[in-house]
Design a protein around this motif. Structure first.
Motif, mmCIF file in Angstrom:
data_model
loop_
_atom_site.group_PDB
_atom_site.id
_atom_site.type_symbol
_atom_site.label_atom_id
_atom_site.label_comp_id
_atom_site.label_asym_id
_atom_site.label_seq_id
_atom_site.Cartn_x
_atom_site.Cartn_y
_atom_site.Cartn_z
ATOM 1 N N VAL A 10 15.989 -9.825 21.228
ATOM 2 C CA VAL A 10 16.301 -10.572 20.009
ATOM 3 C C VAL A 10 16.556 -12.035 20.358
ATOM 4 C CG1 VAL A 10 18.012 -10.850 18.162
ATOM 5 C CG2 VAL A 10 17.097 -8.584 18.688
ATOM 6 N N ARG A 38 13.441 -5.799 13.825
ATOM 7 C CA ARG A 38 14.150 -5.455 15.062
ATOM 8 C C ARG A 38 15.642 -5.236 14.810
ATOM 9 N NH1 ARG A 38 13.129 -6.784 20.361
ATOM 10 N NH2 ARG A 38 11.013 -6.182 19.880
ATOM 11 N N VAL A 80 7.043 -6.098 17.901
ATOM 12 C CA VAL A 80 7.132 -5.568 16.532
ATOM 13 C C VAL A 80 5.780 -5.774 15.858
ATOM 14 C CG1 VAL A 80 8.234 -5.817 14.275
ATOM 15 C CG2 VAL A 80 9.589 -6.097 16.370
#
Length: 99
Positions: A10, A38, A80
């Motif tokens: 992240v 996420r 992602v």
């Protein structure tokens, strides 16, 4: 995020978002979407809601009349998968009450 086989953290994605925000707002919208996914998948609902809002704010600045205008430019961001088309309706559909 240089290794395509490893999912970015992240923090790495947030760094990319900040860079993209200054240079490529469409890429920033794609990254905000990926960060929303996420953080949602990690159970961080508040953070996901913020990324959804950021994505929607960025998308407001783009035309969305044709498929070409809303087509994503990347397949994935930070591991992602992105939808083929990115617009308000897709974001609201994918995130429901978080949107």
């Amino acid at each position: 995020m240089t290794n395509p086989t490893r999912a970015a953290s992240v923090a790495e994605m947030e760094t990319s978002f900040q860079r993209e925000l200054a240079t490529d707002r469409w890429a920033a919208a794609e990254t905000a979407y990926a960060l929303a996914v996420r953080t949602r998948d990690a159970g961080d609902w508040d953070q996901s809601r913020e990324w959804v809002a950021q994505c929607l704010r960025l998308l407001e600045g783009f035309p969305g009349d044709t498929e070409e205008q809303v087509a994503t430019t990347r397949v994935s961001v930070g591991g992602v998968l992105l939808p083929n088309y990115l617009h308000e309706g897709v974001v609201r559909d994918r995130f429901g009450q978080l949107a």
